[in-house]
Design a protein around this motif. Structure first.
Motif, PDB file in Angstrom:
ATOM      1  N   GLU A  20     -21.542  48.693   5.890  1.00  0.00           N
ATOM      2  CA  GLU A  20     -22.605  48.588   4.861  1.00  0.00           C
ATOM      3  C   GLU A  20     -22.801  47.033   4.827  1.00  0.00           C
ATOM      4  OE1 GLU A  20     -23.785  51.059   2.158  1.00  0.00           O
ATOM      5  OE2 GLU A  20     -23.335  52.153   3.929  1.00  0.00           O
ATOM      6  N   LEU A  21     -21.889  46.236   5.166  1.00  0.00           N
ATOM      7  CA  LEU A  21     -22.350  44.994   5.162  1.00  0.00           C
ATOM      8  C   LEU A  21     -23.170  44.440   6.202  1.00  0.00           C
ATOM      9  CD1 LEU A  21     -18.633  43.187   4.820  1.00  0.00           C
ATOM     10  CD2 LEU A  21     -20.677  43.286   3.179  1.00  0.00           C
ATOM     11  N   GLY A  22     -23.017  45.204   7.594  1.00  0.00           N
ATOM     12  CA  GLY A  22     -23.916  45.221   8.502  1.00  0.00           C
ATOM     13  C   GLY A  22     -25.276  45.616   8.296  1.00  0.00           C
ATOM     14  N   ARG A  23     -25.477  46.669   7.328  1.00  0.00           N
ATOM     15  CA  ARG A  23     -26.632  47.436   7.032  1.00  0.00           C
ATOM     16  C   ARG A  23     -27.408  46.094   5.985  1.00  0.00           C
ATOM     17  NH1 ARG A  23     -26.274  51.845   3.490  1.00  0.00           N
ATOM     18  NH2 ARG A  23     -28.378  52.542   4.061  1.00  0.00           N
ATOM     19  N   ARG A  24     -26.777  45.480   5.416  1.00  0.00           N
ATOM     20  CA  ARG A  24     -27.325  44.384   4.571  1.00  0.00           C
ATOM     21  C   ARG A  24     -27.970  43.243   5.010  1.00  0.00           C
ATOM     22  NH1 ARG A  24     -25.369  39.676   3.433  1.00  0.00           N
ATOM     23  NH2 ARG A  24     -26.347  38.587   1.516  1.00  0.00           N
ATOM     24  N   GLN A  25     -27.272  42.956   6.252  1.00  0.00           N
ATOM     25  CA  GLN A  25     -27.719  42.053   6.928  1.00  0.00           C
ATOM     26  C   GLN A  25     -29.196  42.350   7.712  1.00  0.00           C
ATOM     27  OE1 GLN A  25     -23.679  40.589   8.963  1.00  0.00           O
ATOM     28  NE2 GLN A  25     -24.895  38.688   8.521  1.00  0.00           N
ATOM     29  N   LYS A  26     -29.525  43.528   8.183  1.00  0.00           N
ATOM     30  CA  LYS A  26     -30.793  43.865   9.022  1.00  0.00           C
ATOM     31  C   LYS A  26     -31.944  43.515   7.831  1.00  0.00           C
ATOM     32  CE  LYS A  26     -27.885  47.013  11.752  1.00  0.00           C
ATOM     33  NZ  LYS A  26     -27.744  48.275  12.096  1.00  0.00           N
ATOM     34  N   GLY A  27     -33.167  44.039   8.747  1.00  0.00           N
ATOM     35  CA  GLY A  27     -34.503  44.349   7.908  1.00  0.00           C
ATOM     36  C   GLY A  27     -35.590  42.915   8.311  1.00  0.00           C
ATOM     37  N   TYR A  28     -36.536  43.657   8.482  1.00  0.00           N
ATOM     38  CA  TYR A  28     -37.639  42.776   8.828  1.00  0.00           C
ATOM     39  C   TYR A  28     -38.072  41.717   7.816  1.00  0.00           C
ATOM     40  CZ  TYR A  28     -42.097  41.882  11.486  1.00  0.00           C
ATOM     41  OH  TYR A  28     -42.978  41.246  12.359  1.00  0.00           O
ATOM     42  N   GLY A  29     -38.267  40.603   8.260  1.00  0.00           N
ATOM     43  CA  GLY A  29     -38.223  39.422   7.335  1.00  0.00           C
ATOM     44  C   GLY A  29     -37.238  38.376   7.021  1.00  0.00           C
ATOM     45  N   ARG A  30     -36.119  38.938   7.483  1.00  0.00           N
ATOM     46  CA  ARG A  30     -34.755  38.090   7.311  1.00  0.00           C
ATOM     47  C   ARG A  30     -35.089  36.751   8.070  1.00  0.00           C
ATOM     48  NH1 ARG A  30     -31.059  38.634   3.819  1.00  0.00           N
ATOM     49  NH2 ARG A  30     -29.256  39.712   4.575  1.00  0.00           N
ATOM     50  N   GLY A  31     -34.259  35.857   7.656  1.00  0.00           N
ATOM     51  CA  GLY A  31     -34.283  34.563   8.023  1.00  0.00           C
ATOM     52  C   GLY A  31     -33.029  34.143   9.105  1.00  0.00           C
ATOM     53  N   ALA A  32     -32.621  32.753   9.348  1.00  0.00           N
ATOM     54  CA  ALA A  32     -32.230  32.257  10.412  1.00  0.00           C
ATOM     55  C   ALA A  32     -30.487  32.485   9.951  1.00  0.00           C
ATOM     56  CB  ALA A  32     -32.206  31.037  10.448  1.00  0.00           C
ATOM     57  N   ARG A  33     -30.214  32.688   8.526  1.00  0.00           N
ATOM     58  CA  ARG A  33     -28.624  32.676   8.299  1.00  0.00           C
ATOM     59  C   ARG A  33     -28.253  33.992   8.633  1.00  0.00           C
ATOM     60  NH1 ARG A  33     -25.379  30.915   3.667  1.00  0.00           N
ATOM     61  NH2 ARG A  33     -23.245  31.453   4.346  1.00  0.00           N
ATOM     62  N   MET A  34     -28.837  35.198   8.872  1.00  0.00           N
ATOM     63  CA  MET A  34     -28.252  36.368   9.454  1.00  0.00           C
ATOM     64  C   MET A  34     -27.850  35.998  10.781  1.00  0.00           C
ATOM     65  SD  MET A  34     -27.670  37.969   6.867  1.00  0.00           S
ATOM     66  CE  MET A  34     -27.714  36.552   6.005  1.00  0.00           C
ATOM     67  N   LYS A  35     -28.625  35.152  11.560  1.00  0.00           N
ATOM     68  CA  LYS A  35     -28.218  35.170  12.949  1.00  0.00           C
ATOM     69  C   LYS A  35     -26.741  34.308  13.263  1.00  0.00           C
ATOM     70  CE  LYS A  35     -32.900  34.776  14.524  1.00  0.00           C
ATOM     71  NZ  LYS A  35     -33.961  34.014  15.102  1.00  0.00           N
ATOM     72  N   ILE A  36     -26.390  33.573  11.949  1.00  0.00           N
ATOM     73  CA  ILE A  36     -25.099  32.906  11.943  1.00  0.00           C
ATOM     74  C   ILE A  36     -24.003  33.734  11.620  1.00  0.00           C
ATOM     75  CG2 ILE A  36     -23.723  30.972  11.087  1.00  0.00           C
ATOM     76  CD1 ILE A  36     -26.518  29.720  10.632  1.00  0.00           C
ATOM     77  N   GLU A  37     -24.172  34.396  10.485  1.00  0.00           N
ATOM     78  CA  GLU A  37     -23.151  35.256   9.802  1.00  0.00           C
ATOM     79  C   GLU A  37     -23.004  36.664  10.609  1.00  0.00           C
ATOM     80  OE1 GLU A  37     -21.291  33.859   7.914  1.00  0.00           O
ATOM     81  OE2 GLU A  37     -22.464  32.153   7.009  1.00  0.00           O
ATOM     82  N   GLN A  38     -21.668  37.138  10.563  1.00  0.00           N
ATOM     83  CA  GLN A  38     -21.449  38.366  11.204  1.00  0.00           C
ATOM     84  C   GLN A  38     -20.423  38.825  10.085  1.00  0.00           C
ATOM     85  OE1 GLN A  38     -22.849  40.181  13.709  1.00  0.00           O
ATOM     86  NE2 GLN A  38     -24.175  38.268  14.150  1.00  0.00           N
ATOM     87  N   ASP A  39     -20.786  39.268   8.998  1.00  0.00           N
ATOM     88  CA  ASP A  39     -19.937  39.743   7.830  1.00  0.00           C
ATOM     89  C   ASP A  39     -18.893  40.755   8.059  1.00  0.00           C
ATOM     90  OD1 ASP A  39     -21.157  37.731   6.377  1.00  0.00           O
ATOM     91  OD2 ASP A  39     -22.416  38.944   5.428  1.00  0.00           O
ATOM     92  N   LYS A  40     -17.554  40.606   7.883  1.00  0.00           N
ATOM     93  CA  LYS A  40     -16.730  41.559   7.986  1.00  0.00           C
ATOM     94  C   LYS A  40     -15.705  41.395   6.769  1.00  0.00           C
ATOM     95  CE  LYS A  40     -17.694  43.192  12.151  1.00  0.00           C
ATOM     96  NZ  LYS A  40     -18.210  44.518  12.438  1.00  0.00           N
ATOM     97  N   ALA A  41     -15.308  42.248   6.124  1.00  0.00           N
ATOM     98  CA  ALA A  41     -14.370  42.265   5.238  1.00  0.00           C
ATOM     99  C   ALA A  41     -12.876  42.347   5.520  1.00  0.00           C
ATOM    100  CB  ALA A  41     -14.823  43.219   4.000  1.00  0.00           C
ATOM    101  N   GLN A  42     -12.074  41.399   4.759  1.00  0.00           N
ATOM    102  CA  GLN A  42     -10.630  41.745   4.900  1.00  0.00           C
ATOM    103  C   GLN A  42     -10.059  42.121   3.542  1.00  0.00           C
ATOM    104  OE1 GLN A  42      -8.850  37.937   6.553  1.00  0.00           O
ATOM    105  NE2 GLN A  42     -10.323  37.974   8.124  1.00  0.00           N
ATOM    106  N   ILE A  43      -8.850  42.766   3.721  1.00  0.00           N
ATOM    107  CA  ILE A  43      -8.354  43.284   2.415  1.00  0.00           C
ATOM    108  C   ILE A  43      -7.023  42.531   2.283  1.00  0.00           C
ATOM    109  CG2 ILE A  43      -7.471  45.202   1.206  1.00  0.00           C
ATOM    110  CD1 ILE A  43      -9.710  46.759   2.082  1.00  0.00           C
ATOM    111  N   TRP A  44      -6.690  41.750   1.476  1.00  0.00           N
ATOM    112  CA  TRP A  44      -5.442  40.954   1.268  1.00  0.00           C
ATOM    113  C   TRP A  44      -4.468  41.339   0.452  1.00  0.00           C
ATOM    114  CZ3 TRP A  44      -6.861  35.146   1.082  1.00  0.00           C
ATOM    115  CH2 TRP A  44      -7.628  34.729   2.319  1.00  0.00           C
TER     116      TRP A  44
END
Length: 381
Positions: free
Chosen positions: A36-60
């Motif tokens: 779901e985090l990966g789906r959020r990072q997609k889409g036409y019209g996205r900016g450069a930030r999404m090329k930096i972040e590769q969102d992964k959640a951790q549970i602590w």
């Protein structure tokens, strides 16, 4: 009661949430949350930030062997861009480095006036839509639980600017495959091409564009929410959550904004068919008097254009008290696609919360058993 708090800045070390109120013995699907985090990072019209972040959640906390224990759950998403910003964020800036020119449409001016830190950077870091990453992770956890209860939440882009996509049944898997594979999460390929062209024009002109999102929720039984108090109405609860997402400025349930339907045609007539209560229309969007009626809960959310534009627009300098032009900070051209994923998951949290309010249980088996018993009773009425 299910609840959560989140914390973190756009370019800080991490985004964090603590979720309280989930029953024990729920198997956590971390792959689902990260997808779901990966789906959020997609889409036409996205900016450069999404090329930096590769969102992964951790549970602590709150799980053992990836199964909930009933204790509060801590989720963390690290910001990779923090390494590029830590020198700025870990020290107080010199006077000439403080940001004092607010961008119209953002929280810059109101945050500067309200909290008086003297630097708009402090406002930018928390008002940023980057916060929706952790909200998506929280919602994805809830969404995966809802799917165990046969409740499905899906979305599509309804419009970009004035260009409208055609309607489609989101629960026809062949339709939804087309939508999921579309860069703009729309159904009609010809319309998608027109939308892309409009986004390209905005990008070339240093401008941005908004649109609308259609969300449908299937499998929610009748009787969720309440008309007994104003703040327990399900459409009010969902509205609060949807409107809290950055950039969302309006919401419609069903055909609530239609001016062409009279009362006799707007009402969703009720029938008995095959010993079941049925409807042939869903103009109310699955909610009557603040309570789910068993039909799909359907809403549209309307997102304004992202206010950060490269074009020069009028602003002020709060330090020199002079009229100037706005400042530009890295931004998307269109955020409607990621917003559709965020809203799916924001709605999932609220629906699971309302389900737990009606069917409280300390462990998942008890919770699920109560729902199954209720469904058997209500659908054979």
């Amino acid at each position: 009661m299910l609840r959560f708090l989140d914390a973190g800045e756009s370019h800080g070390k991490a985004l964090v949430s603590i979720i309280e109120g989930l029953p024990s013995n729920i198997k956590i699907d971390l792959d689902y949350i990260n997808s779901e985090l990966g789906r959020r990072q997609k889409g036409y019209g996205r900016g450069a930030r999404m090329k930096i972040e590769q969102d992964k959640a951790q549970i602590w906390s709150g799980v053992r062997g990836m199964v909930t224990t009933g204790s509060p759950i801590t989720m963390v998403i690290y910001n990779k861009d923090y390494d590029n910003w830590k020198d700025i964020l870990e020290s107080k800036p010199e006077e000439d480095k403080k940001i004092t020119v607010p961008r119209p449409g953002h929280g810059d001016l109101v945050g500067f006036l309200k909290y008086k830190t003297g630097d708009i950077r402090d406002v930018i870091e928390r008002t940023s839509a980057r916060e929706t990453a952790i909200r998506t992770a929280v919602g994805a956890l809830c969404k995966s639980i809802l799917e165990e209860l046969d409740i499905t939440i899906r979305s599509k882009v309804n419009s970009i600017g004035t260009i409208q996509d055609e309607e489609a049944d989101l629960f026809d898997n062949s339709n939804y495959k087309i939508i999921e594979e579309s860069e703009l999460r729309c159904y009609n390929k010809n319309i998608e091409a027109k939308m892309k062209n409009q986004i390209d024009i905005c990008k070339e002109n240093g401008d941005t564009i908004g649109g609308s999102i259609f969300i449908s929720m299937k499998g929610i039984p009748a009787g969720i929410g309440s008309y007994s108090q104003w703040d327990r109405k399900l459409d009010a609860v969902l509205s609060f959550a949807v409107m809290s997402v950055q950039g969302i400025k309006a919401i419609e349930f069903g055909n609530g904004l239609s001016q062409s339907l009279t009362g006799s045609r707007f009402n969703d007539e009720i029938y008995y068919e095959n010993n079941k209560i049925e409807r042939k229309t869903n103009n109310c969007g699955g909610i009557e008097a603040g309570v789910s009626n068993g039909e799909n809960i359907e809403l549209k959310a309307f997102m304004k254009p992202i206010p950060t534009v490269r074009q020069s627009i009028a602003s002020i300098d709060l330090k020199t008290k002079t009229n100037v032009t706005n400042r530009y900070e890295r931004s998307d051209v269109c955020g409607v696609v990621p917003a559709s994923i965020v809203l799916e998951n924001v709605c999932a949290f609220e629906i699971l919360k309302e389900m737990l309010n009606k069917f409280p249980g300390d462990n998942f088996m008890e919770f699920k058993r109560s729902i199954e018993q209720y469904r058997n009773e209500i659908y054979t009425y």
